[in-house]
Design a protein around this motif. Sequence first.
Motif, PDB file in Angstrom:
ATOM      1  N   SER A  78       0.002 -25.191  38.589  1.00 15.20           N
ATOM      2  CA  SER A  78       1.246 -25.549  37.912  1.00 15.20           C
ATOM      3  C   SER A  78       2.392 -24.636  38.332  1.00 15.20           C
ATOM      4  O   SER A  78       3.562 -25.060  38.308  1.00 15.20           O
ATOM      5  CB  SER A  78       1.054 -25.496  36.394  1.00 15.20           C
ATOM      6  OG  SER A  78       0.871 -24.168  35.931  1.00 15.20           O
ATOM      7  N   LEU A 110      -3.842 -24.569  35.762  1.00 21.64           N
ATOM      8  CA  LEU A 110      -2.878 -23.519  35.419  1.00 21.64           C
ATOM      9  C   LEU A 110      -2.364 -22.838  36.680  1.00 21.64           C
ATOM     10  O   LEU A 110      -1.158 -22.618  36.837  1.00 21.64           O
ATOM     11  CB  LEU A 110      -3.539 -22.498  34.488  1.00 21.64           C
ATOM     12  CG  LEU A 110      -2.704 -21.259  34.129  1.00 21.64           C
ATOM     13  CD1 LEU A 110      -1.375 -21.646  33.502  1.00 21.64           C
ATOM     14  CD2 LEU A 110      -3.495 -20.341  33.200  1.00 21.64           C
ATOM     15  N   VAL A 130      -0.949 -22.840  28.432  1.00 20.33           N
ATOM     16  CA  VAL A 130      -0.180 -23.140  29.644  1.00 20.33           C
ATOM     17  C   VAL A 130       1.304 -22.934  29.393  1.00 20.33           C
ATOM     18  O   VAL A 130       2.013 -22.313  30.194  1.00 20.33           O
ATOM     19  CB  VAL A 130      -0.462 -24.579  30.110  1.00 20.33           C
ATOM     20  CG1 VAL A 130       0.441 -24.955  31.287  1.00 20.33           C
ATOM     21  CG2 VAL A 130      -1.930 -24.733  30.505  1.00 20.33           C
ATOM     22  N   ALA A 138      -3.546 -17.118  36.722  1.00 18.83           N
ATOM     23  CA  ALA A 138      -4.610 -17.833  36.012  1.00 18.83           C
ATOM     24  C   ALA A 138      -5.815 -16.934  35.783  1.00 18.83           C
ATOM     25  O   ALA A 138      -6.437 -16.961  34.712  1.00 18.83           O
ATOM     26  CB  ALA A 138      -5.012 -19.084  36.803  1.00 18.83           C
TER      27      ALA A 138
END
Length: 397
Positions: A241, A238, A350, A141
């Motif tokens: 995830s 992000l 993303v 990220a």
Amino acid sequence: MTTTPVRLPEHLIHPFAPAGRANPHPAYRWLRANDPVHYDAASRLWLVTAHADCATVLRDPRFSAAQGQRERARDDALPPSMLTTDPPDHHRLRAPGALLLGPAAVRPLGVHLAADVDALLDRLPTDRPVDAVADLGRPLATAVYARLFGLPAEQLQRFEALARAASVNLDPMVPPARAALGRSAAGALTHYLDGHTTRALLEGLRVPLTALAADDRLSRAEMLGVLNLAVIGGWQPLAESIGNALHLLLPDRPAVARLAQADEDAARLAVDELLRLEAPIPFTARVTTERVELRGGELPPGARVLAVLTAANRDPDVFTDPDALRLDRNPNPHLGFGGGPHFCLAAPLVRQTAALLLPRLVGRFPALRGPAGAPDWDQCLVPRRLRALPIDLGGEL
């Protein structure tokens, strides 16, 4: 209108209770089947759990995002942004925001992000377990935002610290003491972004941040609000995830093998399926401006509503085998990125980033394994995230 609260059966734990946050899916499954427009007396919120009803909440102008922050168990107001405004103000802020996060801004970063992913994997040690959250998700990220903002290498550690501290503002039910720290961190982040933007413009950097900063449709304060939202609403989801995805993926060895061979289109389908099952943003808030009749029930004016996206994403009326991981699921109308006017502006970023990392990771380390025990979910409600996910890379091809 009088409301007779429907109670969860005693064998189910409330999804907001500390003991229920690790696995809220059984409670949401019961609500979706038995009371899909549910008044929760404890929180005084309406929980909407069916896919069709959640889609209406996200798209219907009778549900106000500007008023939706009233569901926050905090007395601090969020600054005006794409997240907390309704059309037409929302559209006025969102159009310039596409210069930072829209497909045309993100697409050219692909080659650079692929190189960043390869460099990240090169640095992973193979003689000990690595943490998918701290060693993969967060550095990834940060690398993405370095490309978006033109951050120099010596600033990455500071930026990540600010982003992590400010991300507490995502959780609407964080305790007051942490909320105060989050407000302070958001102010520090804005100050940092203000100074960095000035430097980036003076140095003539050609990155999405300077394209946004040079646009005259927003005031300086509004532009900084877009940047602040992009970090608070994007960096941590992000980062988280990746851990969420690997938690789902690694036990399914055939899925791991398929993803290792996936092309770009197949990888993006896989990312959508992983986000469907465990999206970092599990719900979004609205307030009704008038009475609304949904398929699952009626909402009065002024109702404080949570569209429970994580429940909608497992609705059997929409998804075959809704709790199963199917990497090739297509179509996949999940609501992990929201929907309607507030559909996540960072969705292309993303999808692109995760679709670069995950196939490269499982292709380079085909024997990687996750932990054998129960997942270590954090107690925060937003984002939904793991505290850690130790993975054994198992050697390299």
